[in-house]
Design a protein around this motif. Sequence first.
Motif, PDB file in Angstrom:
ATOM      1  N   PRO A 113      39.024  42.921  32.349  1.00 19.37           N
ATOM      2  CA  PRO A 113      38.941  43.078  33.804  1.00 19.37           C
ATOM      3  C   PRO A 113      38.046  42.024  34.465  1.00 19.37           C
ATOM      4  CG  PRO A 113      37.537  44.690  32.722  1.00 19.37           C
ATOM      5  CD  PRO A 113      38.301  44.000  31.635  1.00 19.37           C
ATOM      6  N   ASP A 114      38.276  41.852  35.786  1.00 19.26           N
ATOM      7  CA  ASP A 114      37.476  40.883  36.525  1.00 19.26           C
ATOM      8  C   ASP A 114      37.152  41.411  37.907  1.00 19.26           C
ATOM      9  OD1 ASP A 114      39.800  40.579  38.103  1.00 19.26           O
ATOM     10  OD2 ASP A 114      39.504  38.422  38.316  1.00 19.26           O
ATOM     11  N   TYR A 115      36.242  40.710  38.585  1.00 19.83           N
ATOM     12  CA  TYR A 115      35.954  40.992  39.981  1.00 19.83           C
ATOM     13  C   TYR A 115      37.118  40.450  40.809  1.00 19.83           C
ATOM     14  CZ  TYR A 115      33.483  40.952  44.447  1.00 19.83           C
ATOM     15  OH  TYR A 115      33.120  41.159  45.758  1.00 19.83           O
ATOM     16  N   PRO A 116      37.733  41.254  41.665  1.00 23.76           N
ATOM     17  CA  PRO A 116      39.004  40.848  42.292  1.00 23.76           C
ATOM     18  C   PRO A 116      38.920  39.678  43.253  1.00 23.76           C
ATOM     19  CG  PRO A 116      38.309  43.040  43.042  1.00 23.76           C
ATOM     20  CD  PRO A 116      37.399  42.659  41.934  1.00 23.76           C
ATOM     21  N   LEU A 117      37.724  39.201  43.593  1.00 22.49           N
ATOM     22  CA  LEU A 117      37.610  38.010  44.427  1.00 22.49           C
ATOM     23  C   LEU A 117      38.353  36.832  43.802  1.00 22.49           C
ATOM     24  CD1 LEU A 117      36.314  36.155  46.623  1.00 22.49           C
ATOM     25  CD2 LEU A 117      34.384  35.896  45.039  1.00 22.49           C
ATOM     26  N   TYR A 118      38.256  36.686  42.478  1.00 24.27           N
ATOM     27  CA  TYR A 118      38.835  35.514  41.818  1.00 24.27           C
ATOM     28  C   TYR A 118      40.355  35.507  41.940  1.00 24.27           C
ATOM     29  CZ  TYR A 118      34.173  34.609  40.190  1.00 24.27           C
ATOM     30  OH  TYR A 118      32.832  34.330  40.164  1.00 24.27           O
ATOM     31  N   SER A 119      40.979  36.634  41.662  1.00 25.98           N
ATOM     32  CA  SER A 119      42.437  36.683  41.780  1.00 25.98           C
ATOM     33  C   SER A 119      42.870  36.525  43.237  1.00 25.98           C
ATOM     34  CB  SER A 119      42.978  37.989  41.192  1.00 25.98           C
ATOM     35  OG  SER A 119      42.376  39.119  41.788  1.00 25.98           O
ATOM     36  N   ALA A 120      42.052  37.018  44.181  1.00 28.01           N
ATOM     37  CA  ALA A 120      42.394  36.878  45.599  1.00 28.01           C
ATOM     38  C   ALA A 120      42.357  35.410  46.028  1.00 28.01           C
ATOM     39  CB  ALA A 120      41.444  37.709  46.459  1.00 28.01           C
ATOM     40  N   VAL A 121      41.320  34.681  45.608  1.00 30.44           N
ATOM     41  CA  VAL A 121      41.227  33.261  45.959  1.00 30.44           C
ATOM     42  C   VAL A 121      42.370  32.476  45.312  1.00 30.44           C
ATOM     43  CG1 VAL A 121      39.864  31.158  45.671  1.00 30.44           C
ATOM     44  CG2 VAL A 121      38.747  33.278  46.378  1.00 30.44           C
TER      45      VAL A 121
END
Length: 402
Positions: A130-138
């Motif tokens: 899992p990751d912090y969703p900021l990265y996938s959003a950018v």
Amino acid sequence: MPITQLREITPAARLENVRYAIRDLACIADEVARQGHKILPLNIGDPLNFDFQTPAHMIEAVHQAMRDGKNGYSPSSGIKEALDAIRGEAAHKGITNIQDVFVTSGVSETVDICLTALLNPGDNLLTPCPDYPLYSAVLAKIDIGLNPYYLNEEDGWQPDLDDLKKKITPRTRGIVLINPNNPTGSVCTRKMLEQIAELARQYNLIIFTDEIYDKLIIDDDARVAMAAVAPDVPVITFGGLSKNYLAPGWRIGWGIASGEASVIKPYLDGVNKLLRARLCANHPEQYAIKAALEGPQDHLVEVKRKLRSRRDLTMKWCAETSRVSCVAPRGAFYAYPSIDIPEGDDVFVTELIRQKHVMVVHGSGFGQRPGTKHFRIVFLPDEKTLTAAYSAIGDFIRERYA
């Protein structure tokens, strides 16, 4: 005059892939709140929503800057005293070979600028899952597909090195590391950092290391900066005031670029072009950086004491609750329990809000291995609030999955 029928204005198709699970649940919570119910929020990592306060000397530094007229634009990279303080802090952590430092509007802007400056259409970037969703959003915003590597739950949520290596392609440009990790609370070992650095050398990759929680190591374990173990590798270290210094609303973050100058300089020219294009970060708030990094650190002792107590309460509940298990978090203020249920974890969190008025975030909103289900807990609230929330979640699990 003739009347022309206007047509619907549609957003860019690439925004279909933009998700932000942490705040996307708010509409459900608002619906429940309008029915007169009080929501117990365990979903957003903002310490100031609970019993934490921004250190007074930082507030005074900003206030003084405003009184002194520091209310216009600053240099695009940030004010000198802030940049010097960040460099000094980096050196204290063992980061050498520093090539550039820049201040941004929170780490969110650091991430946006750094990824935008690097990636061309068809490129990819390794991000944790899992990751912090900021990265996938950018990445979705700049039309770059995801290339996630797994974190290994059986190994304390350390990066799965074999999976990471397997995911490298000829178009892979870099690796994202979140350490301490959001959402799992894991902290990378030195050996793991050294192995990731070796992969970066072998495949000519840049490392983006998000260390926004680096002073919130709950048990005072040894904490190693990624850039400190790999002074030759191009590394951008992300930091800021939001978490360590309890000032998330000030939106002050920064990037520290290190590595061999000849390797990283062309990329940094691109980063600085974008920094100039957006003018500058919040000017008066930049005067809190020196005050924070070089001033009293007393608040960290109390913050970590509270987090340790609340982490331990959380782990006790996980151990005693059927269908729930959890790897103990070592940093930040998140727990990421696994849950054994016959439906999606998105259904679990939605019905939990509606029936028990407790907000957590579904693991599928952060990404997870197929066949696994999780939810993220923010254990920032006081023990009384956490106890009430955990009692409600336990009742919900027993009632729904008996």
